[in-house]
Write a protein that holds these residues in place. Structure first.
Motif, short mmCIF file in Angstrom:
data_model
loop_
_atom_site.label_atom_id
_atom_site.label_comp_id
_atom_site.label_asym_id
_atom_site.label_seq_id
_atom_site.Cartn_x
_atom_site.Cartn_y
_atom_site.Cartn_z
N SER A 178 40.71 42.12 33.70
CA SER A 178 40.03 41.91 32.42
C SER A 178 38.53 41.94 32.65
N GLN A 179 37.78 42.07 31.57
CA GLN A 179 36.33 41.94 31.64
C GLN A 179 35.91 40.48 31.75
N ILE A 201 35.07 27.46 32.23
CA ILE A 201 34.11 28.49 31.86
C ILE A 201 34.87 29.80 31.75
N VAL A 202 34.69 30.53 30.67
CA VAL A 202 35.19 31.89 30.56
C VAL A 202 34.11 32.71 29.86
N ASP A 203 33.74 33.82 30.47
CA ASP A 203 32.74 34.68 29.83
C ASP A 203 32.83 36.07 30.42
N ASP A 204 32.09 36.99 29.83
CA ASP A 204 32.05 38.36 30.30
C ASP A 204 31.58 38.41 31.75
N ALA A 246 20.66 29.42 30.07
CA ALA A 246 20.63 30.87 29.88
C ALA A 246 21.81 31.39 29.05
N GLY A 247 22.71 30.50 28.64
CA GLY A 247 23.78 30.92 27.75
C GLY A 247 25.19 30.73 28.25
N MET A 248 25.36 30.33 29.52
CA MET A 248 26.71 30.06 30.02
C MET A 248 27.21 28.74 29.45
N GLU A 249 28.46 28.73 28.98
CA GLU A 249 29.02 27.52 28.38
C GLU A 249 30.11 26.96 29.27
N ALA A 250 29.95 25.71 29.68
CA ALA A 250 30.97 24.98 30.42
C ALA A 250 31.46 23.86 29.51
N ALA A 251 32.71 23.96 29.07
CA ALA A 251 33.19 23.05 28.04
C ALA A 251 34.45 22.33 28.47
#
Length: 256
Positions: A178-179, A201-204, A246-251
């Protein structure tokens, strides 16, 4: 660099990165105040940056990996006590003496360990820690189930080496095509809630590469990492704060 990390000192960061990654890391860095960026490559035609022929006077060097191609620049940085940030893990037997090397910045294991360190409430290690991260590859048909935030969700994982020097830590790598890149951490702290603390964390994939490299570069330039070989998570949690800024989300999330 002084006695500790600072968010207010002008820093100079030299990049020796592939073109696309270098462009994205440069954009992240130039969004920060008081940061100067130089490239150890041909002139990109961008007036906001300039080329670098010597590392003298620079605060950090950033490379894709510590390899034959980057060896001269890395050796120069180590000689001059300039921190080096590498996206990849160090190759076997490559442990430059006398320098500060932050490696594995673009790896899932490095990000999971950094997230776990930022979750720890004190200097005492949690009673139990489970780190999970995605790796490129065909999904497993069986193994240990791990759950990441959507859109990754639940995958099968296998045991893997981790970066935390704590007792009672399990590392789990989950192949995934996956991307998206995922990291998830469960901490069981003394007197903590049932089930422990869970964050993910999940992101591109490309976005996380750029954000993590820029955050580690800034943290290194500001003196966050001790001498020797480090993962991206620093003792004071500066890397995670910069990456989230910078925009990374850890939730926090509830595994299904």
């Amino acid at each position: 660099m002084g006695s500790g990390p600072s968010l207010f000192v002008t820093v100079r960061i030299a990049l020796r990165l592939d073109d696309d990654l270098g462009r994205r890391v440069r954009m992240c860095l130039l969004d920060e105040p008081d940061v100067e960026v130089g490239l150890l490559v041909e002139d990109p035609g961008d007036g906001s940056v300039h080329t670098v022929s010597s590392l003298e006077g620079w605060d950090a060097l950033v490379v894709n990996s510590v390899s034959t191609a980057s060896r001269a620049a890395v050796d120069q940085a180590v000689r001059q006590r300039i921190p080096v940030v590498s996206g990849a893990d160090l190759p076997a037997g490559r442990r430059p003496e006398g320098g500060t090397i932050t490696a594995g910045v673009m790896t899932g294991s490095g990000l999971a360990a950094a997230l776990a360190a930022s979750m720890a409430a004190s200097h005492a290690p949690p009673m139990e820690t489970r780190l999970a991260w995605t790796v490129p590859g065909a999904p497993l048909a069986a193994g240990i189930p791990v759950t990441f935030p959507e859109p990754v969700g639940t995958l099968w994982a296998g045991r893997a080496e981790h970066r935390l020097p704590w007792p009672s830590v399990i590392g789990l790598a989950a192949p995934h095509r996956s991307q998206w890149r995922g990291a998830a951490v469960r901490l069981q702290v003394r007197n903590g809630e049932k089930g422990g603390q869970v964050r993910g964390i999940v992101d591109d994939d490309a976005f996380l590469d750029a954000v993590c490299m820029a955050a580690a570069a800034l943290a290194a330039a500001r003196g966050a990492y001790p001498p020797g070989v480090n993962g991206p998570g620093d003792p004071g949690g500066l890397f995670m704060r910069l990456a989230e800024r910078a925009g990374m989300e850890a939730a926090a999330f509830v595994p299904g």
